[in-house]
Design a protein around this motif. Structure first.
Motif, PDB file in Angstrom:
ATOM      1  N   PHE A  39       0.863  -1.183   0.000  1.00 29.48           N
ATOM      2  CA  PHE A  39       0.000   0.000   0.000  1.00 29.48           C
ATOM      3  C   PHE A  39       0.901   1.236   0.000  1.00 29.48           C
ATOM      4  CE2 PHE A  39      -4.605   0.706   0.960  1.00 29.48           C
ATOM      5  CZ  PHE A  39      -4.607   2.081   0.725  1.00 29.48           C
ATOM      6  N   MET A  42       1.167   4.643   2.465  1.00 31.01           N
ATOM      7  CA  MET A  42       0.613   4.408   3.793  1.00 31.01           C
ATOM      8  C   MET A  42       1.735   4.391   4.821  1.00 31.01           C
ATOM      9  SD  MET A  42      -1.948   1.397   5.169  1.00 31.01           S
ATOM     10  CE  MET A  42      -0.666   0.207   5.521  1.00 31.01           C
ATOM     11  N   GLY A  43       2.000   5.527   5.406  1.00 30.99           N
ATOM     12  CA  GLY A  43       3.028   5.630   6.427  1.00 30.99           C
ATOM     13  C   GLY A  43       4.389   6.018   5.871  1.00 30.99           C
ATOM     14  N   GLY A  49       5.731   3.230   9.918  1.00 32.63           N
ATOM     15  CA  GLY A  49       4.917   2.785   8.793  1.00 32.63           C
ATOM     16  C   GLY A  49       5.440   1.494   8.192  1.00 32.63           C
ATOM     17  N   GLY A  51       3.684   0.378   4.911  1.00 34.91           N
ATOM     18  CA  GLY A  51       3.332   0.410   3.491  1.00 34.91           C
ATOM     19  C   GLY A  51       2.647  -0.859   3.015  1.00 34.91           C
ATOM     20  N   THR A  53      -0.848  -3.809   3.971  1.00 36.97           N
ATOM     21  CA  THR A  53      -2.036  -4.133   4.768  1.00 36.97           C
ATOM     22  C   THR A  53      -2.300  -5.633   4.696  1.00 36.97           C
ATOM     23  OG1 THR A  53      -3.530  -3.808   2.883  1.00 36.97           O
ATOM     24  CG2 THR A  53      -3.073  -1.891   4.275  1.00 36.97           C
ATOM     25  N   HIS A  75       8.138   6.680   1.453  1.00 36.99           N
ATOM     26  CA  HIS A  75       6.710   6.447   1.620  1.00 36.99           C
ATOM     27  C   HIS A  75       6.263   5.122   0.993  1.00 36.99           C
ATOM     28  CE1 HIS A  75       6.228  10.358   3.375  1.00 36.99           C
ATOM     29  NE2 HIS A  75       6.671  10.975   2.308  1.00 36.99           N
TER      30      HIS A  75
END
Length: 223
Positions: A39, A42-43, A49, A51, A53, A75
């Motif tokens: 992802f 995400m973070g 984070g 990244g 899920t 990121h």
């Protein structure tokens, strides 16, 4: 690309043209396991984070599964032109060798684990000095934890006093410490149902023990 929209009370909104966004410099590594989904965005890598899920799936001993290794920016965007060589290993299975992977941006590696365990993980670490833009404090990445379960029972394993179980090993046990027994004195014997890699499999079955000692009394059938 992404767009921006401006809106306000009593005024018509306006949408910007599509804005291309490219990945930043290669900064760290990311591991994505079966059951997980990358992802990007995400973070942030140095602020907890990941990244990704989704829960990592359970693996099965002796069954090949795939691990995705990404070279990412801060990121977790994959850097499509970044090239790297990494050392890739499992962190708990002593009978599975580490491997070296060279790739650009992303790669998918098929890995087979042997030893059943309730918790394990993978580590990927940069080898050499490239890419030079990577954060020196984050040259390695650890995957999510996951479990490895036993496979189907395919054989029996006999353990006499002094032997030690070694699931995942070529023989499944160490016989270095086999102890001498006194004639006429009973001693314990363990019989395990095991999979191809000598992981114990819970199984209810009948087992007949025999000995090549001609004068030893017959042994009962065990469950």
């Amino acid at each position: 690309g992404w767009t921006l929209t401006a809106s306000g009370p009593g005024l018509p909104s306006d949408v910007s043209p599509s804005i291309p966004v490219t990945a930043g410099d290669p900064t760290t590594l990311q591991l994505v396991l079966p059951g997980e989904t990358a992802f990007p965005g995400m973070g942030t890598y140095d602020r907890g984070g990941t990244g990704r899920t989704g829960p990592a799936q359970q693996w099965v001993s002796g069954v090949s599964s795939h691990v995705i290794v990404n070279l990412v920016d801060k990121h977790f965007n994959v850097t499509p032109t970044g090239s790297i060589t990494v050392s890739f290993k499992n962190n708990t299975d002593p009978f599975v060798s580490s491997t070296t992977l060279s790739f650009t941006g992303t790669t998918t590696y098929a890995f087979t684990l042997l030893t059943a365990t309730t918790s394990t993980s993978f580590t990927a670490s940069r080898k050499g000095n490239s890419p030079s833009t990577m954060d020196v404090n984050y040259l390695s990445a650890v995957s999510s934890t996951f479990s490895v379960t036993y496979n189907s029972a395919v054989k029996l394993q006999v353990l006499v006093p002094g032997e030690t179980v070694l699931p995942g090993s070529p023989t499944g046990k160490s016989s270095v410490g086999v102890s001498t027994q006194a004639a006429g004195v009973a001693f314990p014997v363990t019989v395990n149902a095991v999979d191809l890699n000598y992981n114990v499999v819970p199984l209810s079955t009948l087992v007949q023990l025999k000995t090549n000692d001609t004068y030893a009394p017959a042994l009962p059938t065990l469950t």
